[in-house]
Motif scaffolding. Structure first.
Motif, PDB file in Angstrom:
ATOM      1  N   ARG A  26       0.828  -1.199   0.000  1.00 17.17           N
ATOM      2  CA  ARG A  26       0.000   0.000   0.000  1.00 17.17           C
ATOM      3  C   ARG A  26       0.865   1.252   0.000  1.00 17.17           C
ATOM      4  O   ARG A  26       1.874   1.323   0.694  1.00 17.17           O
ATOM      5  N   MET A  95      -2.294   2.389   7.505  1.00 13.99           N
ATOM      6  CA  MET A  95      -3.709   2.549   7.174  1.00 13.99           C
ATOM      7  C   MET A  95      -4.323   3.560   8.131  1.00 13.99           C
ATOM      8  O   MET A  95      -3.775   3.805   9.212  1.00 13.99           O
ATOM      9  N   SER A 106      -8.754   1.876   2.446  1.00 13.71           N
ATOM     10  CA  SER A 106      -7.729   2.477   1.573  1.00 13.71           C
ATOM     11  C   SER A 106      -7.706   3.997   1.635  1.00 13.71           C
ATOM     12  O   SER A 106      -6.654   4.613   1.547  1.00 13.71           O
ATOM     13  N   SER A 108      -8.476   6.692  -0.437  1.00 14.01           N
ATOM     14  CA  SER A 108      -7.649   7.242  -1.516  1.00 14.01           C
ATOM     15  C   SER A 108      -7.818   8.741  -1.713  1.00 14.01           C
ATOM     16  O   SER A 108      -7.087   9.346  -2.493  1.00 14.01           O
ATOM     17  N   ARG A 170      -3.709   3.833  -4.096  1.00 14.60           N
ATOM     18  CA  ARG A 170      -4.047   3.366  -2.743  1.00 14.60           C
ATOM     19  C   ARG A 170      -5.124   2.282  -2.795  1.00 14.60           C
ATOM     20  O   ARG A 170      -5.215   1.440  -1.906  1.00 14.60           O
ATOM     21  N   LEU A 171      -5.949   2.327  -3.841  1.00 16.55           N
ATOM     22  CA  LEU A 171      -6.969   1.308  -4.051  1.00 16.55           C
ATOM     23  C   LEU A 171      -6.494   0.206  -5.005  1.00 16.55           C
ATOM     24  O   LEU A 171      -6.676  -0.978  -4.740  1.00 16.55           O
ATOM     25  N   HIS A 174      -4.478  -3.136  -4.357  1.00 19.00           N
ATOM     26  CA  HIS A 174      -5.156  -4.333  -3.849  1.00 19.00           C
ATOM     27  C   HIS A 174      -6.267  -4.824  -4.767  1.00 19.00           C
ATOM     28  O   HIS A 174      -6.542  -6.018  -4.825  1.00 19.00           O
TER      29      HIS A 174
END
Length: 238
Positions: A26, A95, A106, A108, A170-171, A174
């Motif tokens: 991340r 996080m 996340s 973002s 950030r999204l 994953h």
């Protein structure tokens, strides 16, 4: 109406595609502040007044407001709205836990503010530093950004206009292409919190989904492969 682009988007952002994404580390939880930038501390969340409301009444009375009074928002009120929409409750394992939901925690979004009428702040463009609960002024052309919205007069007459951009990695680190679905869902959560919190301080909200993507991203100097504007909302006192 040709729906081939919509169908392609749904296919390319399917859950199955996202499930096959190779997991990556991340990225950072907040963009860095430029060296020498002035940090403006906001009233701390625990110092903000609690607002007792009749929830059902608040839901029933919710409406979009496009015209505002000339009354200024106080810095405390702006702090309250920022806390309710992107407030960081805790930081752990790279996080953040915030006051709004986000896919996989996340978060973002970076929040930018077009300030017109807030006590203690000069008109201009600012970025919210969610972790520090502070603001930093950024050097972009405010007038150019205002003109990117179809409801430009609403933006210009607001006390403040919120603009949410996504740092998509950030999204996507994953969820792969599925991230592009989640980012728009997350935007809805954030704006709904703005609606609710603004109502408790006698302020109105107008969501802003119609804007020139190319021009607004260029005005912010965003590399759209990494960061892009998703949504906005004008706010003003009633």
């Amino acid at each position: 109406m040709n729906n081939q682009y919509g169908r392609k988007f749904l296919a390319e952002s399917s859950w199955e595609k996202g499930r096959k994404t190779e997991q990556m580390r991340r990225t950072g939880i907040e963009l860095p502040v430029s060296a020498g930038s002035r940090i403006i501390t906001l009233p701390e969340p625990e110092m903000l007044a609690d607002h007792h409301v009749n929830f059902l009444e608040m839901v029933e009375l919710r409406s979009t407001v496009r015209q505002y009074s000339k009354d200024a928002l106080s810095l405390k009120e702006l702090s309250y709205l920022l806390w309710c929409t992107q407030g960081v409750k805790a930081v752990k394992n790279n996080m953040t836990l915030r006051t709004v939901p986000s896919a996989g925690g996340s978060h973002s979004f970076e929040t930018y503010l077009l300030i017109n009428n807030v006590e203690g702040l000069e008109p201009g463009v600012y970025r919210f530093l969610a972790v520090e609960h502070a603001l930093t002024e950024i050097t972009v052309n405010k007038s150019v950004i205002e003109e990117c919205f179809s409801t430009v007069n609403t933006v210009k007459n607001s006390a403040v206009t919120f603009i949410w951009s996504s740092v998509i990695e950030r999204l996507s680190c994953h969820y792969g292409e599925r991230a592009y679905r989640y980012v728009f869902l997350d935007a809805g959560h954030v704006c709904q919190n703005l609606y609710a919190s603004a109502q408790t301080i006698s302020a109105g909200v107008c969501p802003l989904g119609a804007f020139d993507d190319r021009k607004i991203n260029a005005a912010f100097k965003f590399d759209v492969a990494q960061q892009f504007v998703v949504y906005g909302a004008a706010v003003g006192k009633l």
